[in-house]
Structure formats: structure tokens, C-alpha cells
Design an enzyme around this catalytic site. Structure first.
Site, mmCIF file in Angstrom:
data_model
loop_
_atom_site.group_PDB
_atom_site.id
_atom_site.type_symbol
_atom_site.label_atom_id
_atom_site.label_comp_id
_atom_site.label_asym_id
_atom_site.label_seq_id
_atom_site.Cartn_x
_atom_site.Cartn_y
_atom_site.Cartn_z
ATOM 1 N N THR A 25 59.748 19.360 45.085
ATOM 2 C CA THR A 25 60.340 18.966 43.806
ATOM 3 C C THR A 25 61.018 17.600 43.904
ATOM 4 O O THR A 25 61.491 17.212 44.977
ATOM 5 C CB THR A 25 61.382 20.026 43.369
ATOM 6 N N ASP A 26 61.097 16.917 42.778
ATOM 7 C CA ASP A 26 61.814 15.627 42.754
ATOM 8 C C ASP A 26 63.312 15.805 43.006
ATOM 9 O O ASP A 26 64.008 14.846 43.352
ATOM 10 C CB ASP A 26 61.568 14.889 41.423
ATOM 11 N N GLU A 27 63.801 17.065 42.853
ATOM 12 C CA GLU A 27 65.246 17.283 43.003
ATOM 13 C C GLU A 27 65.736 17.024 44.420
ATOM 14 O O GLU A 27 66.934 16.856 44.641
ATOM 15 C CB GLU A 27 65.624 18.703 42.577
ATOM 16 N N TYR A 46 69.857 24.908 45.556
ATOM 17 C CA TYR A 46 68.390 24.983 45.382
ATOM 18 C C TYR A 46 67.706 23.778 46.012
ATOM 19 O O TYR A 46 66.807 23.915 46.844
ATOM 20 C CB TYR A 46 68.040 25.072 43.887
ATOM 21 N N LYS A 54 65.130 23.362 49.266
ATOM 22 C CA LYS A 54 63.777 22.769 49.158
ATOM 23 C C LYS A 54 63.656 21.586 50.129
ATOM 24 O O LYS A 54 62.620 21.405 50.774
ATOM 25 C CB LYS A 54 63.491 22.318 47.722
HETATM 26 P P1 NAD Z 1 58.913 30.634 39.657
HETATM 27 O O1 NAD Z 1 60.308 31.044 39.948
HETATM 28 O O2 NAD Z 1 58.356 30.824 38.298
HETATM 29 O O3 NAD Z 1 57.917 31.368 40.673
HETATM 30 C C1 NAD Z 1 58.214 31.595 42.016
HETATM 31 C C2 NAD Z 1 57.371 32.780 42.505
HETATM 32 O O4 NAD Z 1 57.622 32.971 43.901
HETATM 33 C C3 NAD Z 1 57.707 34.102 41.799
HETATM 34 O O5 NAD Z 1 56.520 34.718 41.355
HETATM 35 C C4 NAD Z 1 58.396 34.934 42.877
HETATM 36 O O6 NAD Z 1 58.160 36.326 42.749
HETATM 37 C C5 NAD Z 1 57.750 34.366 44.136
HETATM 38 N N1 NAD Z 1 58.592 34.565 45.331
HETATM 39 C C6 NAD Z 1 59.922 34.311 45.441
HETATM 40 N N2 NAD Z 1 60.349 34.642 46.674
HETATM 41 C C7 NAD Z 1 59.265 35.079 47.360
HETATM 42 C C8 NAD Z 1 59.053 35.537 48.689
HETATM 43 N N3 NAD Z 1 60.076 35.628 49.551
HETATM 44 N N4 NAD Z 1 57.807 35.900 49.066
HETATM 45 C C9 NAD Z 1 56.774 35.824 48.181
HETATM 46 N N5 NAD Z 1 56.910 35.414 46.914
HETATM 47 C C10 NAD Z 1 58.139 35.038 46.508
HETATM 48 O O7 NAD Z 1 58.830 29.110 40.109
HETATM 49 P P2 NAD Z 1 57.879 27.936 39.585
HETATM 50 O O8 NAD Z 1 58.578 27.210 38.523
HETATM 51 O O9 NAD Z 1 56.517 28.457 39.365
HETATM 52 O O10 NAD Z 1 57.905 26.994 40.872
HETATM 53 C C11 NAD Z 1 56.894 27.105 41.876
HETATM 54 C C12 NAD Z 1 57.154 26.057 42.943
HETATM 55 O O11 NAD Z 1 57.116 24.763 42.373
HETATM 56 C C13 NAD Z 1 58.513 26.179 43.617
HETATM 57 O O12 NAD Z 1 58.362 25.926 44.994
HETATM 58 C C14 NAD Z 1 59.359 25.094 42.955
HETATM 59 O O13 NAD Z 1 60.352 24.624 43.834
HETATM 60 C C15 NAD Z 1 58.308 24.050 42.669
HETATM 61 N N6 NAD Z 1 58.566 23.157 41.521
HETATM 62 C C16 NAD Z 1 58.827 23.686 40.291
HETATM 63 C C17 NAD Z 1 59.024 22.830 39.200
HETATM 64 C C18 NAD Z 1 59.298 23.349 37.807
HETATM 65 O O14 NAD Z 1 59.591 22.551 36.915
HETATM 66 N N7 NAD Z 1 59.205 24.651 37.558
HETATM 67 C C19 NAD Z 1 58.970 21.446 39.388
HETATM 68 C C20 NAD Z 1 58.711 20.938 40.672
HETATM 69 C C21 NAD Z 1 58.503 21.819 41.720
HETATM 70 O O1 TDX Z 2 70.756 26.630 29.382
HETATM 71 C C1 TDX Z 2 70.484 25.502 29.816
HETATM 72 N N1 TDX Z 2 71.050 24.408 29.209
HETATM 73 C C2 TDX Z 2 70.829 23.134 29.634
HETATM 74 O O2 TDX Z 2 71.372 22.172 29.053
HETATM 75 C C3 TDX Z 2 69.597 25.283 30.928
HETATM 76 C C4 TDX Z 2 68.942 26.451 31.620
HETATM 77 C C5 TDX Z 2 69.386 23.989 31.347
HETATM 78 N N2 TDX Z 2 69.994 22.942 30.733
HETATM 79 C C6 TDX Z 2 69.744 21.565 31.240
HETATM 80 C C7 TDX Z 2 69.963 21.405 32.741
HETATM 81 C C8 TDX Z 2 68.950 20.331 33.102
HETATM 82 O O3 TDX Z 2 69.495 19.050 32.886
HETATM 83 O O4 TDX Z 2 68.363 21.298 31.028
HETATM 84 C C9 TDX Z 2 67.802 20.549 32.122
HETATM 85 C C10 TDX Z 2 66.652 21.328 32.710
HETATM 86 O O5 TDX Z 2 67.184 22.485 33.310
HETATM 87 P P1 TDX Z 2 66.239 23.573 34.015
HETATM 88 O O6 TDX Z 2 65.188 24.009 33.076
HETATM 89 O O7 TDX Z 2 67.136 24.609 34.625
HETATM 90 O O8 TDX Z 2 65.508 22.691 35.131
HETATM 91 P P2 TDX Z 2 66.070 21.795 36.332
HETATM 92 O O9 TDX Z 2 67.427 22.213 36.748
HETATM 93 O O10 TDX Z 2 65.877 20.349 35.933
HETATM 94 O O11 TDX Z 2 65.017 22.204 37.490
HETATM 95 C C11 TDX Z 2 63.616 22.399 37.180
HETATM 96 O O12 TDX Z 2 62.874 21.265 37.524
HETATM 97 C C12 TDX Z 2 62.698 20.990 38.889
HETATM 98 C C13 TDX Z 2 63.071 23.624 37.887
HETATM 99 O O13 TDX Z 2 63.821 24.759 37.530
HETATM 100 C C14 TDX Z 2 63.046 23.434 39.366
HETATM 101 O O14 TDX Z 2 62.430 24.564 40.014
HETATM 102 C C15 TDX Z 2 62.241 22.204 39.679
HETATM 103 O O15 TDX Z 2 62.293 21.928 41.049
#
Ligand code: NAD
Ligand code: TDX
Length: 340
Positions: free
Chosen positions: A125-127, A153, A157
Site C-alpha cells: 500500500t502507499d500508506e 496498519y 504492512k
Molecule cells: P480486505 O480486508 O477486504 O480483505 C482481506 C482478506 O484477507 C479477507 O478476506 C480476510 O478474511 C483475509 N485474511 C485476513 N487475515 C487472514 C489470515 N491470517 N489468513 C488468511 N486470510 C486472511 O482487504 P482488501 O481491501 O481487499 O486489501 C487486500 C490487500 O490489498 C491488503 O494487503 C491491503 O493492505 C492491500 N491494499 C488495499 C487497498 C485498498 O484500498 N483496499 C489499497 C492498497 C493496498
Molecule cells: O468514517 C470514515 N470517515 C472518514 O472521514 C472513514 C472510515 C474514513 N474517513 C476518511 C479517512 C481517510 O482519510 O476517509 C479516508 C479514507 O479512509 P479509509 O476508507 O478508511 O481508507 P484509508 O485509511 O485511506 O486506507 C485505505 O487505503 C489504503 C485502505 O483501507 C487500506 O487497506 C489501503 O492500504
């Protein structure tokens, strides 16, 4: 190719499996998921009959189970999505993040090493880069930006990424790391900003906007992220990091305005400013020049259309999100938002 997709029942993992099946890729897909609160078999339901797909329930931290899985399914490629993924939950309790995102990554790396896999891709992730100044719009995260994670988090990562890097340098493993910006699209768990706001509005509830609402994220449609991961898996150079982004920086206020407009709601009756997230990163922005120049990948979806597709999906799949927004979810919602 025998590809292990971890976290396959989550948001991005299930979209990735759907993309592989839909494109008719000639790969045997082993979809692994622990089915935590965020994992949902309904996300894969329509794909389960495909003969290329095998779903396994299991924990990436379980060494014996993982070792057996790699041998039995002769895994040649790994795409590692499984993670605890929600920043707010990592602030409430960081233990599960260290376990899955750090220890789980180590277990997978060791199994991949023992079985001499051809490719191991870490979905990051970019975070991990921390936060950017909002008064210097030209400054973006590149692959050379130092890691400076600010939440439990992102720290977990970044630790996973460091382990992956070390297996390249020490053991010459063919690893790749992708670092993507915020995704949106179908099957997004309704604790994250966009699906939370869309579904709250459908329930007639207010949407909780943190702080001044001016934090900036770079939003990418999930199908573009999945396509980028596939591109890196096929064409990326082992040992390299590839940033993935949408070139689409928006404040949370702007996202809220767009969602309200699409849902026919107005600001004054629907938005509630709430106490800010502790340690809230101000701005993320990705320089995705490397993946474009070296691998020819660019996003295909435009935000203005893809956000409409996303909202339409939530309107058409009320059963999916209403089933999630009950039980454990309500306890989490209470802990996260009550008294804010
Ligand atoms: P998500 O939370 O929707 O899915 C995560 C999945 O992993 C779930 O299905 C959960 O059951 C499974 N899991 C958790 N712990 C586990 C374990 N110990 N063993 C096996 N499975 C397990 O997350 P997502 O948004 O789909 O993110 C997927 C990946 O992409 C993550 O690594 C996250 O850091 C990365 N990522 C997400 C975003 C975003 O915006 N959502 C952006 C950049 C990177
Ligand atoms: O209730 C809310 N109100 C609000 O203002 C929530 C849940 C979020 N926010 C803000 C926080 C952030 O600035 O919105 C922005 C986005 O929040 P999230 O959806 O929680 O995402 P973020 O924290 O940016 O992280 C997401 O992007 C990078 C994913 O959850 C991560 O898994 C990924 O790595």
C-alpha cells in the site's frame, strides 16, 4: 501456472480472482482465505463452479497448513492479498495486524522459498510511505520515497514489505512488491469510506466525516488495480517495487459531495463532522511513472464513471451489504463512532 491467491474472499482478492476467471487465464487458482470478519464467501459465489478454482479456508500464519498447501497444489506463483486492512481497527487493536501482516507474510515467504516458486507478489500500500505535504502538489510518492508508516496498519504492512525485500537480497527469491493507492468498487467492505457512506445514506443515516474532511487520497478503481497486479506478476522485474495509482487525488469532502450528488442527498442533513482519526495522514499521492514506462500499465477507468458503477452496484446488492452490517459489525461501529 498454479497460482495461490491469499485473501481471495476479501475486496481486492475476490475482484482479482474474478478477473482471472473472466479473462479465461489458463491458470489453476488456489483461493485461500481465513474468512475473518472481512472475508466473505459470497464474494466468490458466482465463480465457485469454475473448474480452475479451488477455495480453501485457512490461516496464512498456520505453518503446517501452508507447507502442505504449497506441496499438494504445486504452487508456482503467489499473489499475497491477505491482511488486516482497516486503519481504524489497527488503532483500536494492533495485535491481529502484526500477526497476519508480519508473521503471516514470513510464513508464506518461507513456504514459497522451500518450494522454489517462480514469482511471489506482495500486495502492499502507499500508506507505507507516510504522509505528504498538502501545499506542494507536485510532490508524490515514488518507489524511492523512504518508508515512514504512521499507523499500526501501515507499520505492519511496511514490516511485511521489509521481509519480502530481505528474501530477495538474502535468498535471491523472485519477489515483487506493488504499492497501490485507495481502491473503490464492488465488494468493498462497508467499514471503508466510500461503501460506508453509500450504504449509510441508503439506510437513511448520516455519514461521519473525520476532522475537517480535507485529507487527500488518490482513488483507483479496483479492476485497474487487479490488472496492474497481473501486469507486474507477468512482466515485473524480481526484486523491484512498483507504485500503482489512479492520478486522481480527491479530498474526502469532494468524495462526499460526489456520493451525495449521486444519491440525491444534501450536505446539511446527511453529513456529520466527527472527531478526527488519531495520526490521520493528510495526503497520499502516487507517482505511477515507473509501471507506465517499464510495463506499459495505465488505469483504464475514469473516476466520474466508475463511481457511478460502484454506487449502482451497492444499490443492486442490498442483500450483500445488509448481511454484513449486523452482528459483529454493529459492535465495531459502536466502538468506532459512538461519542465521536
Ligand atoms: P480486505 O480486508 O477486504 O480483505 C482481506 C482478506 O484477507 C479477507 O478476506 C480476510 O478474511 C483475509 N485474511 C485476513 N487475515 C487472514 C489470515 N491470517 N489468513 C488468511 N486470510 C486472511 O482487504 P482488501 O481491501 O481487499 O486489501 C487486500 C490487500 O490489498 C491488503 O494487503 C491491503 O493492505 C492491500 N491494499 C488495499 C487497498 C485498498 O484500498 N483496499 C489499497 C492498497 C493496498
Ligand atoms: O468514517 C470514515 N470517515 C472518514 O472521514 C472513514 C472510515 C474514513 N474517513 C476518511 C479517512 C481517510 O482519510 O476517509 C479516508 C479514507 O479512509 P479509509 O476508507 O478508511 O481508507 P484509508 O485509511 O485511506 O486506507 C485505505 O487505503 C489504503 C485502505 O483501507 C487500506 O487497506 C489501503 O492500504
Amino acid at each position: 501456472m498454479n497460482i495461490l491467491v491469499t485473501g481471495a474472499a476479501g475486496f481486492i482478492g475476490s475482484n482479482f480472482v474474478r478477473m482471472l476467471v473472466g479473462r479465461g487465464e489458463q491458470a489453476k487458482i488456489v483461493a485461500l482465505d481465513k474468512l475473518t470478519y472481512a472475508g466473505n464467501l459470497a464474494n466468490l459465489q458466482d465463480l465457485m463452479k469454475d473448474p480452475r478454482l479451488t477455495f480453501l479456508r485457512g490461516d496464512i500464519c498456520d505453518e503446517q497448513f501452508i507447507a502442505k498447501l504449497f506441496k499438494e497444489h504445486r504452487i508456482t506463483h503467489v499473489v499475497h492479498f491477505a491482511a488486516e486492512s482497516h486503519v481504524d481497527r489497527s488503532i483500536l487493536s494492533s495485535g491481529p495486524f502484526i500477526q497476519t501482516n508480519v508473521v503471516g507474510t514470513q510464513v508464506l515467504l518461507d513456504a514459497a522459498k522451500a518450494n522454489s516458486v517462480e514469482r511471489y507478489l506482495q500486495v502492499s500500500t502507499d500508506e507505507v510511505y507516510g504522509t505528504l505535504p498538502e501545499d506542494q502538489p507536485d510532490v508524490k510518492f515514488t518507489e524511492e520515497t523512504p518508508l515512514a508508516p504512521n499507523s499500526p496498519y501501515s507499520a505492519s504492512k511496511a514490516a511485511g514489505d521489509c521481509l519480502v525485500r530481505s528474501y530477495f537480497h538474502t535468498f535471491h527469491m523472485p519477489v515483487l512488491i506493488t504499492r497501490c493507492s485507495n481502491n473503490y468498487g464492488p465488494y468493498h467492505f462497508p467499514e471503508k469510506l466510500i461503501p460506508l457512506f453509500v450504504t449509510n445514506l441508503m439506510e437513511g443515516k448520516k455519514v461521519p466525516l473525520y476532522g475537517d474532511g480535507l485529507n487527500v487520497r488518490d482513488w483507483l478503481y479496483v479492476e485497474d488495480h487487479c490488472d496492474a497486479i497481473w501486469t507486474v506478476l507477468k512482466k515485473g522485474k524480481p526484486g523491484e517495487v512498483y507504485n500503482i495509482g489512479g492520478n486522481n487525488e480527491l479530498t474526502n469532502r469532494r468524495i462526499t459531495e460526489v456520493v451525495l450528488r449521486e444519491m440525491g442527498k444534501d450536505w446539511d442533513t446527511s453529513v456529520q463532522y466527527v472527531k478526527d482519526r488519531p495520526g490521520h495522514d493528510r495526503r497520499y499521492a502516487i507517482d505511477a511513472g515507473k509501471i507506465k514506462q517499464e510495463l506499459g500499465w495505465e488505469p483504464r477507468h475514469r473516476f466520474e464513471e466508475a463511481i457511478k458503477t460502484t454506487i449502482a452496484w451497492y444499490k443492486a446488492h442490498e442483500d450483500w451489504w445488509r448481511a454484513i452490517k449486523s452482528g459483529e459489525y454493529l459492535k465495531y461501529y459502536q466502538a468506532q463512532y459512538a461519542g465521536r
